[in-house]
Design a protein around this motif. Structure first.
Motif, PDB file in Angstrom:
ATOM      1  N   ILE A 116       0.805  -1.006   0.132  1.00 33.50           N
ATOM      2  CA  ILE A 116      -0.015   0.160   0.143  1.00 33.50           C
ATOM      3  C   ILE A 116       0.643   1.481  -0.552  1.00 33.50           C
ATOM      4  N   GLU A 117       1.520   1.564   0.951  1.00 29.71           N
ATOM      5  CA  GLU A 117       2.598   2.374   0.675  1.00 29.71           C
ATOM      6  C   GLU A 117       3.445   2.704  -0.406  1.00 29.71           C
ATOM      7  N   GLU A 118       4.172   1.718  -1.442  1.00 33.93           N
ATOM      8  CA  GLU A 118       4.223   1.657  -2.633  1.00 33.93           C
ATOM      9  C   GLU A 118       3.422   2.670  -3.651  1.00 33.93           C
ATOM     10  N   LEU A 119       1.554   1.930  -3.567  1.00 30.64           N
ATOM     11  CA  LEU A 119       0.881   1.685  -4.875  1.00 30.64           C
ATOM     12  C   LEU A 119       0.403   3.516  -4.502  1.00 30.64           C
ATOM     13  N   LEU A 120       0.305   3.457  -2.742  1.00 29.78           N
ATOM     14  CA  LEU A 120      -0.287   5.847  -2.257  1.00 29.78           C
ATOM     15  C   LEU A 120       1.070   6.373  -3.144  1.00 29.78           C
ATOM     16  N   SER A 121       2.551   6.570  -3.492  1.00 30.06           N
ATOM     17  CA  SER A 121       3.187   6.858  -3.793  1.00 30.06           C
ATOM     18  C   SER A 121       3.118   6.639  -5.585  1.00 30.06           C
ATOM     19  N   ARG A 122       2.451   5.753  -5.997  1.00 32.90           N
ATOM     20  CA  ARG A 122       2.600   5.902  -7.654  1.00 32.90           C
ATOM     21  C   ARG A 122       1.408   6.438  -8.044  1.00 32.90           C
ATOM     22  N   ALA A 123      -0.443   6.188  -7.214  1.00 32.72           N
ATOM     23  CA  ALA A 123      -1.301   6.531  -7.025  1.00 32.72           C
ATOM     24  C   ALA A 123      -1.213   8.315  -7.254  1.00 32.72           C
ATOM     25  N   HIS A 124      -0.026   8.718  -6.097  1.00 34.74           N
ATOM     26  CA  HIS A 124      -0.029  10.370  -6.291  1.00 34.74           C
ATOM     27  C   HIS A 124       0.283  10.845  -8.405  1.00 34.74           C
ATOM     28  N   GLN A 125       1.728   9.821  -8.269  1.00 38.70           N
ATOM     29  CA  GLN A 125       1.641  10.479  -9.821  1.00 38.70           C
ATOM     30  C   GLN A 125       1.172  10.043 -10.042  1.00 38.70           C
ATOM     31  N   GLY A 126       0.044   8.597 -11.036  1.00 40.01           N
ATOM     32  CA  GLY A 126      -1.091   9.426 -11.592  1.00 40.01           C
ATOM     33  C   GLY A 126      -1.741  10.508 -11.348  1.00 40.01           C
ATOM     34  N   LEU A 127      -1.807  10.503 -10.471  1.00 43.68           N
ATOM     35  CA  LEU A 127      -3.209  11.798 -10.172  1.00 43.68           C
ATOM     36  C   LEU A 127      -2.653  13.337 -10.623  1.00 43.68           C
ATOM     37  N   ALA A 128      -0.697  13.120 -11.238  1.00 43.58           N
ATOM     38  CA  ALA A 128       0.001  14.778 -11.940  1.00 43.58           C
ATOM     39  C   ALA A 128      -0.121  14.252 -13.237  1.00 43.58           C
ATOM     40  N   LEU A 129      -1.093  13.465 -13.930  1.00 39.12           N
ATOM     41  CA  LEU A 129      -0.374  13.159 -14.828  1.00 39.12           C
ATOM     42  C   LEU A 129      -1.485  14.453 -15.774  1.00 39.12           C
ATOM     43  N   SER A 130      -0.495  15.132 -16.976  1.00 36.57           N
ATOM     44  CA  SER A 130      -1.503  15.659 -17.853  1.00 36.57           C
ATOM     45  C   SER A 130      -1.495  15.611 -19.502  1.00 36.57           C
ATOM     46  N   LYS A 131      -2.802  16.049 -19.751  1.00 36.27           N
ATOM     47  CA  LYS A 131      -2.388  16.137 -21.238  1.00 36.27           C
ATOM     48  C   LYS A 131      -1.391  16.681 -21.977  1.00 36.27           C
ATOM     49  N   LYS A 132      -0.960  17.873 -21.257  1.00 38.56           N
ATOM     50  CA  LYS A 132      -0.694  18.435 -21.784  1.00 38.56           C
ATOM     51  C   LYS A 132       0.894  18.147 -22.071  1.00 38.56           C
ATOM     52  N   PHE A 133       1.585  17.621 -21.243  1.00 35.94           N
ATOM     53  CA  PHE A 133       2.697  17.216 -21.131  1.00 35.94           C
ATOM     54  C   PHE A 133       2.947  15.519 -22.109  1.00 35.94           C
ATOM     55  N   LEU A 134       1.786  15.329 -22.879  1.00 41.04           N
ATOM     56  CA  LEU A 134       1.379  14.378 -23.913  1.00 41.04           C
ATOM     57  C   LEU A 134       2.444  15.104 -25.798  1.00 41.04           C
ATOM     58  N   ASN A 135       3.417  14.201 -26.548  1.00 38.54           N
ATOM     59  CA  ASN A 135       3.762  14.642 -27.172  1.00 38.54           C
ATOM     60  C   ASN A 135       3.011  13.882 -28.568  1.00 38.54           C
ATOM     61  N   GLU A 136       3.248  14.774 -29.092  1.00 31.99           N
ATOM     62  CA  GLU A 136       2.774  14.118 -31.011  1.00 31.99           C
ATOM     63  C   GLU A 136       2.643  12.814 -30.937  1.00 31.99           C
ATOM     64  N   VAL A 137       1.877  12.068 -32.021  1.00 37.04           N
ATOM     65  CA  VAL A 137       1.825  10.872 -32.155  1.00 37.04           C
ATOM     66  C   VAL A 137       2.068  10.220 -33.876  1.00 37.04           C
ATOM     67  N   GLU A 138       2.902   9.070 -32.857  1.00 35.16           N
ATOM     68  CA  GLU A 138       3.999   8.575 -34.261  1.00 35.16           C
ATOM     69  C   GLU A 138       3.319   7.620 -34.754  1.00 35.16           C
ATOM     70  N   ILE A 139       3.286   6.815 -36.218  1.00 37.44           N
ATOM     71  CA  ILE A 139       2.727   5.820 -36.739  1.00 37.44           C
ATOM     72  C   ILE A 139       4.703   5.585 -36.358  1.00 37.44           C
ATOM     73  N   ASN A 140       4.370   4.180 -36.980  1.00 41.25           N
ATOM     74  CA  ASN A 140       5.309   2.729 -37.615  1.00 41.25           C
ATOM     75  C   ASN A 140       4.285   2.075 -37.969  1.00 41.25           C
ATOM     76  N   ASP A 141       3.699   2.274 -39.695  1.00 42.84           N
ATOM     77  CA  ASP A 141       3.098   1.338 -40.120  1.00 42.84           C
ATOM     78  C   ASP A 141       3.782  -0.565 -40.268  1.00 42.84           C
ATOM     79  N   ASP A 142       5.260  -0.489 -39.259  1.00 41.18           N
ATOM     80  CA  ASP A 142       6.178  -1.834 -39.786  1.00 41.18           C
ATOM     81  C   ASP A 142       5.354  -2.244 -38.689  1.00 41.18           C
ATOM     82  N   ASN A 143       5.048  -1.575 -37.781  1.00 39.72           N
ATOM     83  CA  ASN A 143       4.996  -2.561 -35.964  1.00 39.72           C
ATOM     84  C   ASN A 143       3.373  -2.968 -36.206  1.00 39.72           C
TER      85      ASN A 143
END
Length: 219
Positions: A116-143
């Motif tokens: 739970i101690e580890e999960l709690l710190s990771r849950a806080h990191q999940g709450l800090a995620l934001s769309k503004k930090f997502l980079n541009e989408v790249e497509i690789n048709d070979d995969n």
């Protein structure tokens, strides 16, 4: 005699001040309320049923396999077959509670447990995620596969509507507010790789991604 009255007045004032201070101390938060256990801190976050998800999708066969971490720290595996031409979404998504429950219902077995101690710190990191930090989408048709890590958060939204009834004085309508609380689930991209490449660049996301990668390699 005046002197005696003065002394009595001073004594009464001191006694009343002491009583006020004592009362203020007694109504303060108790030690047990201040020092919460890790589980109590986790509960106060009001986490979603699932906190994190890893999925590997074969775009040719539609087969998806992966695991989730639920809010109790259980790492549970799942398998699923989707339409062969269904490509994972490259944006953050809004889910309903039923969607999350359906994903959880696919899980087969518990293969690990996060403290739970580890999960709690990771849950806080999940709450800090934001769309503004997502980079541009790249497509690789070979995969012909997509490997994904996601975090889930939830938000409570209250909508209200007014209803009226003409049962007030002299026919004046009474207005009543009907409040409805809906839970919205947010599936947030940590990392997508393969046919679709996209990831969040924040320090929180990078650290979270490394932790999830190490967990996946150890399963």
């Amino acid at each position: 005699m005046k002197k005696n009255y003065t002394l009595l007045a001073i004594a009464a004032l001191a006694l009343s001040l002491f009583s006020c201070q004592k009362e203020q101390v007694s109504i303060g938060p108790s030690t047990s309320e201040v020092h919460l256990t890790p589980q109590e801190k986790q509960d106060k976050l009001s986490p979603a049923l699932i906190l994190f998800q890893y999925s590997y999708v074969n775009l040719e066969t539609g087969k998806e396999a992966g695991w989730i971490i639920d809010r109790s720290g259980n790492v549970r595996t799942y398998e699923y077959t989707r339409a062969a031409d269904a490509i994972p979404v490259s944006e953050n998504e809004k889910w309903q509670e039923a969607d999350l429950a359906n994903l959880y219902a696919l899980t087969i077995e518990t293969v690990a447990t996060i403290e739970i101690e580890e999960l709690l710190s990771r849950a806080h990191q999940g709450l800090a995620l934001s769309k503004k930090f997502l980079n541009e989408v790249e497509i690789n048709d070979d995969n012909t596969w997509v490997s994904s890590f996601y975090a889930f958060t939830q938000t409570q939204r209250t909508s209200s509507s007014n209803t009226s009834a003409h049962n007030g004085c002299y026919g004046t309508p009474n207005y009543a507010a009907n409040n409805t609380t809906n839970t919205q689930i947010n599936r947030l991209i940590i990392s997508l790789s393969g046919h679709i490449n996209r990831y969040e660049t924040s320090t929180y996301a990078t650290d979270l991604h490394q932790w999830l990668l190490a967990l996946n390699e150890g399963l």
